[in-house]
Every structure is written in C-alpha cells, then in structure tokens.
Scaffold this motif. Structure first.
Motif, PDB file in Angstrom:
ATOM      1  N   HIS A  71       0.862  -1.197   0.000  1.00  0.00           N
ATOM      2  CA  HIS A  71       0.000   0.000   0.000  1.00  0.00           C
ATOM      3  C   HIS A  71       0.890   1.238   0.000  1.00  0.00           C
ATOM      4  N   HIS A  73       1.359   5.373  -1.963  1.00  0.00           N
ATOM      5  CA  HIS A  73       0.953   6.446  -2.889  1.00  0.00           C
ATOM      6  C   HIS A  73       2.262   7.116  -3.319  1.00  0.00           C
ATOM      7  N   HIS A 239      -9.666   1.814   1.440  1.00  0.00           N
ATOM      8  CA  HIS A 239      -9.243   2.570   2.627  1.00  0.00           C
ATOM      9  C   HIS A 239     -10.471   2.580   3.547  1.00  0.00           C
ATOM     10  N   ASP A 314       2.313   2.851   3.407  1.00  0.00           N
ATOM     11  CA  ASP A 314       1.346   3.885   3.039  1.00  0.00           C
ATOM     12  C   ASP A 314       2.076   5.140   2.560  1.00  0.00           C
TER      13      ASP A 314
HETATM   14 FE    FE Z   1      -3.445   5.086   1.584  1.00  0.00          FE
END
Ligand code: FE
Ligand code: NIG
Length: 412
Positions: A71, A73, A239, A314
C-alpha cells in the motif's frame, strides 16, 4: 542431477510459510533457482546432486522473500510539510481536508507535474524502499481526480515497474477525494464511467481502490465504484474505517475485497465479514503515528477470526511520509502489538495475498518467483528491531532469480 542457474548456500532461510514448524525457519539451508523460480529449498545437508551455473555464499546471513510493500501512494507532485506543521499546532487531519487542503493540496502539485517529474520524484522514493529489500510495491493513483492526471500517475507507476528493479502493482484510486467545485454525483459518474474506461483500456490498473470515510466517499458512493470495477473484472480494495467506523470493511468484504486497509475503527462484525471473504487487513502504522491517532486496529480480533494482517508504509505526502518498510514493521510491533514474526509475515506472505499474488510470491517455496532478500542479521526479528538501519542490514536483493544491480538502484 538437478541443474540450477544459481544456488545460495551458507544461508539461514526464513521461508515465511505459515503453519510450518519452527516458523518455517531452516538453518544452514540452500536455495536453488532455475528460470527465475525457486527450484529447490531445504537444509544444505539434504541437497541432492546438482550443478549450478553460479554459487553464491550467503556468509551465514538470513534469506527471506523479497519484501512486499502492498500500500503506497508513491507517485505525486509537491509535498505537504506545511500541513505537518499545522497538525503539530493542533489542526486535525480531517479539518485540514475540510478546508480544501490535504489530498486536494497534493492534487494541485500532481496536476502541475510533468510525466518526467512524476516519474523521477517517485523513483527517488522508490530507491529508499528498494534499499530496504522491497521487490514488489503497490502504487496508487488518486492525486489527479481528473482523467488525464490519473492516467499520468498510473503510467508513471507502470514505467517504474518496466525498468525491472522491482515489480509494480497498480491500483486506480480515482475515488480518493472529490475535486474542488465538482458535484459529488457527477464526479462518481466520471470515476465509474469515462475515467475507469480509460484506465482499463490502457491496462493501467491491477485493482480499484477507494477512500470510504466521512471526509471522503460514502458507503453508497463506494458501492457504485466497486460495482463498476467488478463489471470490468478488476478486484477491489478499500481505505476503510481509518478515522470512524462506517461499516466500510464489511462493505468491502461483501465485494470480495483483496484487502481492507487502515481498519483502526473496524468492529467485530467487519472483522468477521473480512474473515469470511478472505480479505487481508492491511495495517498502516505510519499514518497512525503521523496523525497521532489513538484508536488502534483490532489486532486481537483479527487473530481470533483468522484474518491475515499485512503491514505497509502507506508512503504518501500527507498522512504517512514514510519510506522505510523496516520502520513500518517496527511501528506495527511497538504501536499495534504485532510480534516481529507477524510483522514479517505482513511484509511478505500476507502482503502478497493482499495483492492477489500469493500463488506467485511472498514465501520461499518451490515454484514461486525467486524474489529474495539477503540480510546480515542474527535472527529475522532484527528486521523489526533497528530503526533507520535497514540499508545497512541488506546484503542483496534478488529479482526473478537475478541479484539486482545495486548501482542502478542507488544501493551503493
Ligand atoms: Fe493510503
Ligand atoms: O492512506 N486515507 C486516505 N489516503 C491516504 C492519505 C492520503 C493523503 O493524506 O494524501 C492514506 O492515508
């Protein structure tokens, strides 16, 4: 007589095979690879007669599956350091989002970035993950919130994968936030229609994600996104229940989600639904730490109901500017109470499962892709113990049976 392309000897093996005796650890082991796959694994003393084009001496180090960060970004423009300062002065994450900051701030930065800038900045961050043994990384879109920029993000992610130093798995996260000045329904229509069509037509997404939360998409809106995803044959993930319990994990489970992520506020009904659906709980202690949250994910319930727990960075510019998978594992232990073994499963076997790749990677087993990480450590738990020393512990990474080239990925 077995023929290997390459064999590792003088290694301790942490296979991460769940349910195996001794946590799947094999002392003084050997691991042979052929055609990019693990062809033999076991105690060196039991190695059958074999020849190998290359023998690598692990000097007594520990060989694990390559780490999987399931996970992130990682692709975005700009940063949100100003908001970090605001939060330290007491302004909550949700309040910043309501004022039009937060994700929307990163949307401005990402829309303004060229494809080259997006690629180059993400590559810099990716090097940090690679330098700590990551061989597979998931990367989401979600800072475009308009078709062209969402596509640009996903193309940048695919390009990072095409370079060959790491496997990249992508998730389309058009349903991350609502763009400024756009009607909610119209935006959900766009995400479920033309945006998803364009993403799917280019084969840019391996899964579809959404942010179901009071400050983001409602359960009904999330449901629409999931229906559209499944109509395209794409798996979903969510999420879910990060800052409140909206029954999001249960909703995702009803759609057979690969994973429910964050899940701090998930109640027992949600956990049960996840167990039935086989959804993985992806724990993200970096965001919990950075946002100074108090509510911890229901780890004991996940254990009791047999929900596998993954751990991920994350990595993102807002809630979790964390680029160390090893520190994420440390935080999962210290903040959430996972055992080091659970945290390691969370970045290997369970992370693979969260990406739908369990049959292919995440454990050291014959037939699986030979993605490996070799460490100069006395025991596997050491990977969860040091803080900020990951690069110093990694001896080498192996991608599809080949030791990766350290200079090109910034390891030297
Ligand atoms: Fe996230
Ligand atoms: O995983 N929760 C929503 N999405 C991201 C945060 C994104 C951001 O703040 O930019 C997360 O924490």
């Amino acid at each position: 007589m077995i023929r290997f392309d390459r064999i590792w000897v003088n290694v301790q093996l942490a296979t991460m095979v769940t349910g195996a005796t001794d946590r799947g650890e094999i002392r003084d082991g050997a691991l042979g690879v052929c055609d990019g796959k693990i062809a033999w694994i076991g105690p060196r003393a039991e190695l059958p007669e074999s020849v190998a084009a290359e023998t690598r001496d692990g000097a007594g180090g520990w060989l694990l599956p390559g780490l999987i960060d399931c996970h992130t970004h990682l692709v975005f423009g700009g940063d949100r350091c100003g908001e970090f300062e605001e939060r330290l002065e007491g302004v909550p994450y949700a309040e910043i989002a309501r004022r039009g900051g937060g994700i929307r701030r990163s949307v401005e930065g990402t829309r303004a970035a060229s494809p080259e800038q997006l690629h180059r900045s993400a590559e810099q961050r990716l090097r940090r993950l690679i330098g700590e043994g990551v061989t597979t990384v998931e990367i989401k879109s979600g800072y475009g919130l308009e078709t062209e920029t969402e596509l640009r993000m996903l193309r940048a992610a695919r390009k990072l994968g095409a370079e060959g130093f790491v496997s990249v798995v992508t998730s389309f996260l058009g349903a991350h936030a609502f763009p400024a000045g756009m009607d909610r329904d119209a935006y959900v229509d766009l995400v479920c229609g033309p945006m998803l069509d364009a993403v799917a037509a280019e084969g840019l997404a391996d899964a579809v994600d959404a942010f179901c939360e009071t400050i983001a998409f409602s359960p009904a809106e999330t449901e629409r996104v999931f229906q559209a995803a499944r109509a395209k044959g794409l798996p979903v993930k969510l999420h879910a229940d990060q800052i409140s319990d909206s029954g999001a994990a249960a909703l995702a489970a009803r759609h057979g989600a690969l994973s429910c992520d964050h899940v701090e506020y998930t109640g027992e009904d949600g956990v049960r639904a996840m167990a039935e659906a086989g959804s993985v709980a992806v724990l993200l202690p970096g965001a919990f730490y950075m946002l100074r949250e108090k509510q911890k994910p229901p780890v004991e319930l996940f254990r009791r109901h047999g929900v596998p727990m993954a751990v991920a960075t994350d990595a993102n510019p807002g809630s979790s500017p964390l680029l160390s998978p090893l520190l994420a594992m440390n935080m999962a232990c210290v903040l959430f109470g996972l055992t080091p073994y659970e945290a390691l499963l969370g970045m290997t076997a369970h992370a693979a499962r969260a990406l739908g790749l369990a049959a292919d990677r995440g454990t050291l087993e014959v037939g699986k892709r030979a993605d490996l990480s070799l460490w100069r450590i006395g025991r596997p738990a050491e990977l969860c113990y040091w803080m900020g020393y990951g690069g110093g512990l990694l001896v080498e990474r192996v991608i599809g049976g080949k030791p990766s080239t350290p200079a090109r990925v910034g390891l030297v």
